[in-house]
Design a protein around this motif. Structure first.
Motif, mmCIF file in Angstrom:
data_model
loop_
_atom_site.group_PDB
_atom_site.id
_atom_site.type_symbol
_atom_site.label_atom_id
_atom_site.label_comp_id
_atom_site.label_asym_id
_atom_site.label_seq_id
_atom_site.Cartn_x
_atom_site.Cartn_y
_atom_site.Cartn_z
ATOM 1 N N VAL A 161 1.557 -15.222 5.515
ATOM 2 C CA VAL A 161 2.358 -15.439 5.003
ATOM 3 C C VAL A 161 2.866 -14.934 4.057
ATOM 4 C CG1 VAL A 161 4.172 -17.394 4.258
ATOM 5 C CG2 VAL A 161 3.433 -17.674 6.116
ATOM 6 N N ASP A 162 1.544 -15.337 3.071
ATOM 7 C CA ASP A 162 1.634 -14.248 1.811
ATOM 8 C C ASP A 162 1.831 -12.653 2.115
ATOM 9 O OD1 ASP A 162 1.238 -16.983 -0.699
ATOM 10 O OD2 ASP A 162 -0.055 -17.031 1.527
ATOM 11 N N ARG A 190 5.346 -11.584 2.432
ATOM 12 C CA ARG A 190 6.632 -11.618 1.717
ATOM 13 C C ARG A 190 5.925 -10.421 0.943
ATOM 14 N NH1 ARG A 190 3.997 -15.413 -0.985
ATOM 15 N NH2 ARG A 190 5.516 -16.800 0.251
ATOM 16 N N SER A 235 7.045 -6.889 2.758
ATOM 17 C CA SER A 235 8.463 -7.035 2.752
ATOM 18 C C SER A 235 9.071 -6.044 1.384
ATOM 19 C CB SER A 235 8.746 -8.706 3.389
ATOM 20 O OG SER A 235 9.664 -9.599 2.018
ATOM 21 N N PHE A 285 11.988 -11.823 4.729
ATOM 22 C CA PHE A 285 11.617 -12.822 3.482
ATOM 23 C C PHE A 285 12.210 -13.473 3.923
ATOM 24 C CE2 PHE A 285 12.021 -13.345 -1.275
ATOM 25 C CZ PHE A 285 11.046 -12.595 -1.335
ATOM 26 N N VAL A 312 10.390 -15.842 5.415
ATOM 27 C CA VAL A 312 9.348 -16.398 4.763
ATOM 28 C C VAL A 312 9.270 -17.265 4.214
ATOM 29 C CG1 VAL A 312 7.101 -15.739 3.278
ATOM 30 C CG2 VAL A 312 7.202 -14.264 5.528
ATOM 31 N N GLY A 313 10.338 -17.289 3.212
ATOM 32 C CA GLY A 313 10.893 -18.191 3.057
ATOM 33 C C GLY A 313 11.312 -19.553 3.394
ATOM 34 N N SER A 326 7.924 -20.878 3.828
ATOM 35 C CA SER A 326 7.682 -21.898 2.210
ATOM 36 C C SER A 326 7.942 -23.141 1.911
ATOM 37 C CB SER A 326 7.221 -20.458 1.505
ATOM 38 O OG SER A 326 6.172 -19.126 0.903
ATOM 39 N N TYR A 365 19.678 -15.975 -1.734
ATOM 40 C CA TYR A 365 18.398 -16.784 -1.376
ATOM 41 C C TYR A 365 18.807 -17.986 -2.639
ATOM 42 C CZ TYR A 365 13.743 -18.361 -0.227
ATOM 43 O OH TYR A 365 12.649 -18.878 -0.764
ATOM 44 N N HIS A 369 16.458 -18.157 8.184
ATOM 45 C CA HIS A 369 15.826 -19.262 7.671
ATOM 46 C C HIS A 369 15.135 -20.157 8.011
ATOM 47 C CE1 HIS A 369 15.284 -22.153 4.428
ATOM 48 N NE2 HIS A 369 14.319 -21.922 3.832
ATOM 49 N N ASN A 414 1.530 -11.070 -5.427
ATOM 50 C CA ASN A 414 2.543 -12.178 -4.627
ATOM 51 C C ASN A 414 2.194 -13.050 -5.837
ATOM 52 O OD1 ASN A 414 3.222 -13.099 -1.901
ATOM 53 N ND2 ASN A 414 1.238 -12.603 -2.079
#
Length: 443
Positions: free
Chosen positions: A27-28, A31, A34, A82, A85-86, A89, A160, A217, A311
């Motif tokens: 995931v990180d 992020r 991207s 992104f 990934v958001g 998270s 976002y 999302h 990150n």
């Protein structure tokens, strides 16, 4: 500077070594990847060419002078990733908030603090710079161009932030309905495009800022819950997304470019179209298909340390990368076009692109090291918690201000209603959202 960089690397290495085993490092990585793609894409497509006759540097958009580069946007337009990934998270964050029995306001205050605090510094910098340029007799159209270009990255934060406001409700929807809720958002995006093209309801297209990005999302929720299947399923998803994208563009009414559409009456991004959903499915399917080997690669300490380091300053890097580019363009103008005499598109121009990217990176890194601590400052535990209505209202006002700043820029005039109104929306929204102490009570 070298000692400071080594110290930061050492701190990142310590954090990397303490990473829990159950953390999804991919995931990180996605992020960071991207954002790096977005920045590289912006730096490649935005350049300048010195005009000796006028002594000016003409801003150049590569997508216009080299139409074949529009194909590259299929790789560099990674905002769908992104948002995915958001979603992942935010799902983790919401699960944690539920375990701790935190309220919506408690959860939202922390998220808004992390999103909006680094942004306010960029906005204030360009407000002051635009006023300074205005007092130096720079043309209003020049100031507007510069500020709009510098604030291009902020459009993403505007939408976002709205998705974050809706994240708890969206997560409850996912928990109740699962995959059908994801398909529902995709269907809404498609129906909106039908209304846009067939019924000519152009106003309806703007709602796709919600349906398209909520769909992506939501895909992050599915990833978090392990509802995606194995490698073959992900390759199938990628093939489905690619087939849909090709059909929409070559049979349907959509343009080729996935980031702006030079010379086209219709854009895939302004407002978003269902093509971005197809692109996101294509990209995400491929990335999920190679997740296992990359997870093993990310288990190496040095690789993971680099990911942690990026990150830790990712918002700063993203927000300021266009400002750095504009500084280089301005320097080229002061130096009589040094570095900008080669016309874009030729072999010589492409041969200098690695140098161009390296120069911008060298300038961005120290700026990121200087400013990134702001995005790592947590919201004070004893800070008063604004009511939920204040948080939501403040985020909406700030989002509206960010949107206006991206579309209109600043003209450098202190008395300009557009500029002062935009600033008031952003700063007022930030204050409502608790990014500044509340006004003292009288009596």
């Amino acid at each position: 500077m070298e000692n400071n960089t080594m110290s930061i690397w050492s701190q990142a290495s310590q954090l990397a070594a303490q990473t829990p085993e159950n953390r999804n490092r991919y995931v990180d990585f996605l992020r960071a990847l991207s954002i790096m793609f977005v920045i590289s894409g912006h730096w490649l497509i935005t350049t300048g060419h010195y005009l000796p006759a006028s002594g000016d540097i003409q801003p150049i958009l590569a997508l216009e002078v080299m139409p074949w580069t529009q194909w590259l946007t299929w790789g560099f337009q990674v905002m769908p990733i992104f948002f995915i990934v958001g979603g992942y998270s935010n799902a983790i964050s919401l699960e944690s908030a539920q375990r701790k029995q935190l309220s919506y306001a408690q959860w939202l205050a922390t998220r808004l603090h992390r999103l909006l605090t680094p942004l306010l510094l960029l906005v204030l910098f360009w407000v002051l710079l635009s006023f300074g340029l205005g007092m130096s007799s720079a043309k209003p159209e020049t100031i507007r161009f510069l500020s709009r270009a510098a604030l291009v990255p902020t459009w993403f934060l505007a939408i976002y932030t709205m998705i974050v406001l809706l994240a708890p409700a969206a997560h409850r929807l996912w928990r109740r309905w699962g995959m059908p809720s994801l398909f529902g958002f995709i269907a809404l995006a498609a129906l909106t495009d039908i209304a846009f093209f067939v019924l000519d309801w152009r106003w309806a297209g703007w709602t796709n800022y919600f349906w398209v990005w909520l769909a992506m999302h939501h895909l992050g929720f599915a990833w978090r819950d392990g509802r995606l299947g194995g490698t073959l399923a992900m390759l199938g998803l990628a093939a489905l997304g690619l087939a849909a994208l090709v059909a929409l563009i070559f049979i349907g009414p959509y343009p080729l470019a996935m980031a702006g559409s030079p010379g086209e009456a219709v854009s895939n991004t302004l407002p978003p179209k269902v093509t971005l959903v197809a692109l996101g499915l294509f990209q995400f399917g491929l990335l999920m298909a190679i997740e296992k080997p990359l997870q093993r690669w990310l288990s190496r300490l040095r690789v993971w340390t680099a990911c942690v380091l990026v990150n830790s300053m990712i918002m700063t890097i993203y927000l300021w990368h266009m400002t750095v580019l504009l500084v280089v363009l301005a320097a080229g103008w002061f130096l009589d076009g040094f570095g900008f005499h080669t016309a874009p598109g030729g072999a010589d121009w492409w041969a200098t692109r690695p140098v161009w990217l390296a120069l911008l990176t060298v300038l961005l890194v120290p700026l990121a090291l200087l400013l990134s601590p702001l995005e790592r400052v947590s919201r004070p535990a004893d800070a008063p918690l604004p009511a939920a209505w204040r948080l939501v209202g403040g985020a909406i006002l700030a989002g509206a201000g960010i949107t206006l700043a991206t579309l209109l820029g600043f003209d450098g005039a202190v008395a300009s209603l557009k500029t002062t109104g935009t600033i008031a929306l952003i700063l007022g929204g930030g204050w409502l959202a608790g990014l500044a102490p509340p006004l003292p009570k009288r009596g």
